[in-house]
Write an enzyme that holds these catalytic residues in place. Structure first.
Site, short mmCIF file in Angstrom:
data_model
loop_
_atom_site.label_atom_id
_atom_site.label_comp_id
_atom_site.label_asym_id
_atom_site.label_seq_id
_atom_site.Cartn_x
_atom_site.Cartn_y
_atom_site.Cartn_z
N ASN A 92 -35.70 18.34 -38.13
CA ASN A 92 -37.02 18.73 -38.46
C ASN A 92 -37.20 20.40 -38.18
O ASN A 92 -36.89 20.91 -37.25
CB ASN A 92 -37.96 18.28 -37.10
CG ASN A 92 -39.38 18.74 -36.98
OD1 ASN A 92 -39.75 19.46 -38.05
ND2 ASN A 92 -39.83 18.50 -35.82
N TRP A 93 -37.21 20.97 -39.35
CA TRP A 93 -37.06 22.42 -39.30
C TRP A 93 -38.38 23.14 -38.84
O TRP A 93 -38.38 24.26 -38.69
CB TRP A 93 -37.07 22.97 -40.88
CG TRP A 93 -35.71 22.69 -41.34
CD1 TRP A 93 -34.41 22.00 -41.02
CD2 TRP A 93 -35.06 22.76 -42.82
NE1 TRP A 93 -33.42 21.99 -41.64
CE2 TRP A 93 -33.92 22.42 -42.92
CE3 TRP A 93 -35.82 23.42 -44.05
CZ2 TRP A 93 -33.15 22.47 -44.13
CZ3 TRP A 93 -34.96 23.35 -45.23
CH2 TRP A 93 -33.74 22.99 -45.39
N LYS A 94 -39.56 22.43 -38.52
CA LYS A 94 -40.69 23.16 -37.96
C LYS A 94 -40.96 24.21 -39.09
O LYS A 94 -40.82 23.93 -40.43
CB LYS A 94 -40.50 23.33 -36.75
CG LYS A 94 -39.83 22.41 -35.90
CD LYS A 94 -39.90 22.69 -34.38
CE LYS A 94 -39.54 21.52 -33.73
NZ LYS A 94 -39.25 21.57 -32.18
N HIS A 133 -45.41 14.35 -33.79
CA HIS A 133 -44.67 15.21 -33.12
C HIS A 133 -45.63 16.19 -31.79
O HIS A 133 -46.64 16.15 -32.11
CB HIS A 133 -44.21 16.45 -34.03
CG HIS A 133 -43.07 17.23 -33.53
ND1 HIS A 133 -43.46 18.31 -32.74
CD2 HIS A 133 -41.64 16.94 -33.43
CE1 HIS A 133 -42.19 18.72 -32.24
NE2 HIS A 133 -41.25 17.99 -32.63
N GLU A 186 -45.75 19.03 -31.03
CA GLU A 186 -46.38 20.32 -31.45
C GLU A 186 -47.65 19.91 -32.02
O GLU A 186 -48.48 20.51 -31.92
CB GLU A 186 -45.56 21.17 -32.14
CG GLU A 186 -44.45 21.83 -31.09
CD GLU A 186 -43.03 21.77 -32.05
OE1 GLU A 186 -42.89 21.83 -33.32
OE2 GLU A 186 -41.98 21.77 -31.07
N GLU A 230 -39.31 11.78 -27.84
CA GLU A 230 -38.96 13.24 -27.62
C GLU A 230 -39.80 13.68 -26.41
O GLU A 230 -40.96 14.02 -26.55
CB GLU A 230 -39.54 14.21 -28.77
CG GLU A 230 -38.67 13.86 -30.07
CD GLU A 230 -38.95 14.98 -30.99
OE1 GLU A 230 -37.67 15.32 -31.57
OE2 GLU A 230 -39.76 15.68 -31.20
N GLY A 260 -37.12 22.49 -27.31
CA GLY A 260 -37.07 23.88 -27.55
C GLY A 260 -36.75 24.53 -26.37
O GLY A 260 -36.77 25.76 -26.36
N SER A 264 -33.83 19.51 -27.58
CA SER A 264 -32.68 20.13 -27.26
C SER A 264 -31.27 19.82 -27.55
O SER A 264 -30.44 19.87 -27.00
CB SER A 264 -32.58 20.75 -25.69
OG SER A 264 -33.61 21.66 -25.81
N GLY A 295 -34.33 19.87 -33.94
CA GLY A 295 -35.14 20.96 -34.10
C GLY A 295 -34.30 22.05 -34.57
O GLY A 295 -33.67 22.13 -35.46
N GLY A 296 -34.33 23.08 -33.41
CA GLY A 296 -33.48 24.25 -33.74
C GLY A 296 -32.02 24.33 -34.36
O GLY A 296 -31.58 24.85 -35.07
#
Ligand code: 13P
Length: 268
Positions: free
Chosen positions: A11-13, A109, A111, A182, A188, A228, A249-250
């Site tokens: 998930n590149w956000k 998600h 966010e 999640e 993150g 993470s 994510g990251g």
């Protein structure tokens, strides 16, 4: 051991515009065809043992669909509106995403829930519309730090999933749905859930699905862990019995670390 295909999803956000997307897929593509480990991942993808999914921002979807090359890489959107069209400024419909070449859509998600105020009721509508479309939902659920500390993790997961899935059928759960656990405190933050905590929550989700939809759905549904995940911790998480994949994510934004995580999914 389970026979569910693994899913490694990035998930590149709000990262990687169209040019960065093309360069990401060039690097991933050459890893899959040139590097020995990459070739192993490609073989695992072709045989259906693992599925690679990438969720770019909306404006990078077309570039991702054109650049991905392999048919076992699926493209996901990060969100969608539940209506097919209309006066909803700034929104994108499931039908538009399908036309753009998406296979999956991420819903719920943390966010979207906590930064943009999406509620359980709104997410039920989004999930219902997605199950009625050609896209496959990756539905996220997870507790806040204070909910975990007060021992409410299972209650929160049960609430989020029972509202979202109120109108879903057993066949939807078995054939279309992927759930991503999640925990919000792990997203993150660099604080990955322990293997036992992640397994405990994913096992709870699988039993919830079993109680609601029966054992066949519980055995077929894929449950991912996200929060993470890095190349250094992915193998341990993936070795848990109820965890069928990862939502990253990251560490998915750059092709190299994403590839290193994919490598751990087929035991390289
Ligand atoms: P990080 O991997 O950056 O913690 O993000 C997880 C996530 O939110 C994936 O959807």
């Amino acid at each position: 051991m389970q026979d569910r295909a693994r899913m490694i999803a990035g998930n590149w956000k709000m990262n990687n515009g169209a040019a960065a997307t093309v360069s990401f897929f060039e690097k991933l593509g050459s890893w899959l065809s040139a590097d020995e480990t990459g070739k192993g991942a490609a073989a695992a993808g072709k045989s259906g043992r693992i599925e690679i999914v990438v969720a770019p921002p909306f404006t990078s979807l077309a570039a991702a669909v054109a650049a991905k090359k392999s048919e076992y890489i699926g493209i996901a959107a990060q969100n969608a509106h539940f209506e097919p069209k209309g006066a909803f400024t700034g929104e994108i419909s499931l039908q538009m995403l399908e036309e753009a070449g998406c296979k999956y859509v991420i819903l719920g998600h943390s966010e979207r829930r906590h930064v943009f105020g999406e509620t359980d009721d709104l997410l039920q509508k989004k999930l219902d519309s997605t199950l009625g479309s050609k896209l496959l939902p990756i539905f996220c659920a997870g507790e806040l730090l204070e909910e975990r500390e007060s021992g409410d993790t299972e209650r929160v997961l049960e609430r989020q999933l029972s509202i979202a899935l109120a109108n879903a059928a057993a066949a939807d759960a078995a054939k279309k749905l992927t759930i991503a656990y999640e925990p919000v405190w792990a997203i993150g933050t660099g604080k990955v859930a322990s293997n036992d905590d992640a397994q405990g929550a994913c096992s709870f989700i699988r039993s919830f699905i079993g109680q609601k939809f029966g054992q066949e759905a519980a055995q077929k549904i894929r449950i991912l862990y996200g929060g993470s995940v890095k190349p250094e911790n992915s193998a341990g998480i993936l070795s848990q019995k109820d965890i069928d994949g990862l939502l990253i994510g990251g560490a998915s934004v750059e092709a190299e670390s994403f590839a290193r995580i994919i490598a751990t999914a087929f035991g390289a």
